[in-house]
Motif scaffolding. Structure first.
Motif, PDB file in Angstrom:
ATOM      1  N   ARG A   1     -74.646  45.495  16.671  1.00 30.99           N
ATOM      2  CA  ARG A   1     -75.732  46.140  16.018  1.00 30.99           C
ATOM      3  C   ARG A   1     -76.935  46.385  17.155  1.00 30.99           C
ATOM      4  NH1 ARG A   1     -78.215  43.674  10.988  1.00 30.99           N
ATOM      5  NH2 ARG A   1     -76.324  43.686   9.649  1.00 30.99           N
TER       6      ARG A   1
ATOM      7  N   GLY B   1     -85.461  47.662  15.740  1.00 28.02           N
ATOM      8  CA  GLY B   1     -84.214  47.585  16.126  1.00 28.02           C
ATOM      9  C   GLY B   1     -83.799  46.212  16.521  1.00 28.02           C
TER      10      GLY B   1
ATOM     11  N   VAL C   1     -82.280  51.287   8.942  1.00 26.78           N
ATOM     12  CA  VAL C   1     -81.111  52.254   9.086  1.00 26.78           C
ATOM     13  C   VAL C   1     -81.714  53.700   8.757  1.00 26.78           C
ATOM     14  CG1 VAL C   1     -78.786  52.945   8.406  1.00 26.78           C
ATOM     15  CG2 VAL C   1     -79.406  50.618   8.867  1.00 26.78           C
TER      16      VAL C   1
ATOM     17  N   SER D   1     -78.337  50.076  16.561  1.00 22.95           N
ATOM     18  CA  SER D   1     -79.651  50.133  16.045  1.00 22.95           C
ATOM     19  C   SER D   1     -80.827  50.015  16.931  1.00 22.95           C
ATOM     20  CB  SER D   1     -79.665  48.853  15.137  1.00 22.95           C
ATOM     21  OG  SER D   1     -80.005  47.808  15.654  1.00 22.95           O
TER      22      SER D   1
END
Lengths: 275, 268
Positions: free
Chosen positions: A25, A43, B141, A29
């Motif tokens: 991740r 993030g 996202v 991200s």
């Protein structure tokens, strides 16, 4: 929905899979929702979400920890995984009680990590491999470009070790390694500076095609310049640009525009040509 | 030659991936060289792509995009420049002349993308309050769209209008300008080098700058050889600095200074 399981004291153990998930991740991200207000906060939150859900069964705890993790955060994404790993180890052991510790840890480490990561990964590696790649690329040779691509793949793989390292080593490592890290950074800078020195005569392409005629003797300006020093014009131009950048109102964008115009004007009058 | 629809599509996808790559895996790096290379492959002229990418690469060597400062987007410049160089058949200098203004204009869209993501940040805040982890994750996202589209849309539009507009520009270009652009293309790398030297603690390492210059200018050692020489010197330095007596300069300060200096200068 308030959880039925109120025994938050029960220690939950993080597994290898959790570490891998966080690593994965973080890779994708960390900067995906980068914004001017809190930069990488989202993030970091996204990276920690599965861990938080696993550790905090009480909804209030979960919300408070999500809030904490969505505060301002900015570091170098390549090395930031180390901070996440340390954070996970602390939260696993201390839980919600570690809220302030973790917030302090994040704030305290993001700067130093950004410094090391930005210098080595952000500038020195691209300087060395970008220079070699560009040097070969100018001649139409893709070897250097492909070499750089391979280096980037290697860096990508190495990144994956940082988060588990942070998790297992905890806080102590970064302090112990501080001096070593500085020496490595310095050595890398030294290597970068050496390559830049070689860049000046090889990639800046400028000569003076002027010819002076006195009677029957034709004097080529470039021949005279070469006798003083090879690549004198590139060196002078770099020195001039370096000096300009030290001026208050000068920045990189203005310098690019200035040199572009300077090149067009000098080229149009035939004072400078591409050698 | 005219650009084919699939080339426009591939280059647009490359532009979208370009910014996503930078903020995630970093395989193509946030520098123009590899984008020129790939755009060259797509356009069927690898050499042109490489030379365009390499020339732009040298201009931005020291321009880091870190700490939230926007830099001229010469990655997009490399894609557009390569495409137009091949379409027009006018070569590298024409491409550089186009890529530089494109790269400078694109900074504004980078700022827009970074600003737009604040919208999602505030939605994330709202869903945190409700404990809705699914929507928290989803809104983070979504940040991928402002990032990717800020590059993909301009490239798509520029390539779409490309064919006719480029030909008009080419026909209107006077000879002195192409001569000037050639010279400018030759000296533009000094910008990248100068910025890099400002970023690095050059004064402390100036002797190595001279060594690198000597090796290349006088001894004609190729770049890889100079890099090896630098590596040897770096290893020596690392080993020597391990001795406590020689390790008394305050390195921390120098780094901090250089870094902040760079940020301060490039934020505009």
């Amino acid at each position: 929905m308030p959880s039925a399981n109120t025994k938050t004291e029960q220690p939950v153990k993080l597994t290898k899979h959790d570490l891998f998930q966080a690593n994965w991740r973080w890779l994708w991200s960390s900067q995906i929702c980068w914004n001017y207000e809190r930069m990488m906060s989202t993030g970091y939150l996204f990276t920690m979400l599965p861990t938080l859900k696993k550790l905090y069964k009480n909804e209030r705890d979960l919300i408070e920890m999500m809030k904490m993790h969505n505060q301002f955060f900015n570091t170098n994404a390549y090395v930031g995984g180390f901070i996440v790993g340390m954070d996970m180890a602390i939260e696993e052991n201390k839980g919600r009680k570690a809220e302030e510790t973790v917030a302090g840890l994040k704030a305290g480490l993001m700067g130093p990590f950004a410094g090391v990561g930005d210098t080595i990964v952000g500038v020195i590696l691209p300087t060395i491999f970008g220079s070699i790649g560009a040097y070969m690329g100018l001649k139409g040779n893709p070897t250097g470009a492909i070499l750089w691509l391979l280096v980037n793949f290697t860096v990508l793989i190495l990144r994956f070790f940082l988060l588990p390292l942070g998790y297992s080593q905890g806080k102590k490592l970064i302090y112990a390694a501080g001096d070593k890290l500085n020496r490595i950074t310095d050595a890398a800078i030294l290597l970068g500076v050496t390559v830049v020195g070689a860049l000046i005569p090889t990639v800046v392409s400028a000569n003076v095609p002027l010819v002076f005629k006195t009677g029957k003797v034709a004097l080529k300006a470039q021949t005279v310049l070469n006798q003083i020093m090879p690549s004198l014009v590139p060196v002078a131009l770099v020195a001039f640009s370096y000096w300009l950048l030290g001026k208050k109102r000068m920045n990189s964008t203005r310098l690019i525009v200035l040199v572009l115009i300077l090149g067009i004007v000098l080229g149009a009058f035939g004072i400078i040509g591409k050698s | 030659m005219a650009i084919a629809w699939w080339q426009i599509l591939l280059l647009t996808m490359l532009a979208f991936w370009m910014i996503i790559d930078q903020i995630t895996v970093g395989i193509l790096a946030n520098y123009p060289l590899l984008y020129g290379f790939i755009a060259g492959i797509i356009m069927g002229d690898v050499k042109t792509g490489l030379v365009v990418g390499a020339t732009l690469q040298l201009m931005v060597l020291g321009v880091g995009t870190y700490g939230g400062a926007s830099m001229p987007d010469f990655m997009t410049g490399a894609i557009i420049g390569t495409a137009y160089a091949v379409i027009s058949g006018k070569g590298i200098d024409f491409a550089i002349g186009l890529a530089v203004p494109v790269g400078l204009l694109m900074v504004q869209l980078d700022v827009l993308a970074r600003f737009t993501n604040t919208f999602f940040l505030h939605r994330v805040d709202r869903y945190i309050e409700k404990g809705d982890t699914k929507r928290v994750a989803r809104n983070i996202v979504y940040g991928v769209f402002p990032w990717g589209l800020s590059r993909a849309i301009p490239v798509f539009v520029m390539l779409l209008v490309g064919n006719s507009v480029v030909q008009k520009i080419v026909n209107a270009m006077p000879e002195w300008l192409s001569k000037g652009l050639t010279a400018a293309g030759g000296i533009l790398p000094v910008v990248g080098i100068a910025i890099l030297l400002r970023f690095l603690p050059t004064k402390r390492f100036v002797s190595y700058l001279i060594i690198g210059f000597l090796a290349a200018a006088y001894l004609k050692i190729p770049m890889l050889g100079v890099a090896l020489l630098g590596l040897a010197l770096a290893i020596i330095y690392y080993k020597q600095s391990g001795h406590p007596s020689k390790n008394n300069h305050d390195q921390q300060d120098t780094h901090k200074g250089g870094f902040e200096n760079a940020i301060g200068e490039y934020e505009d």
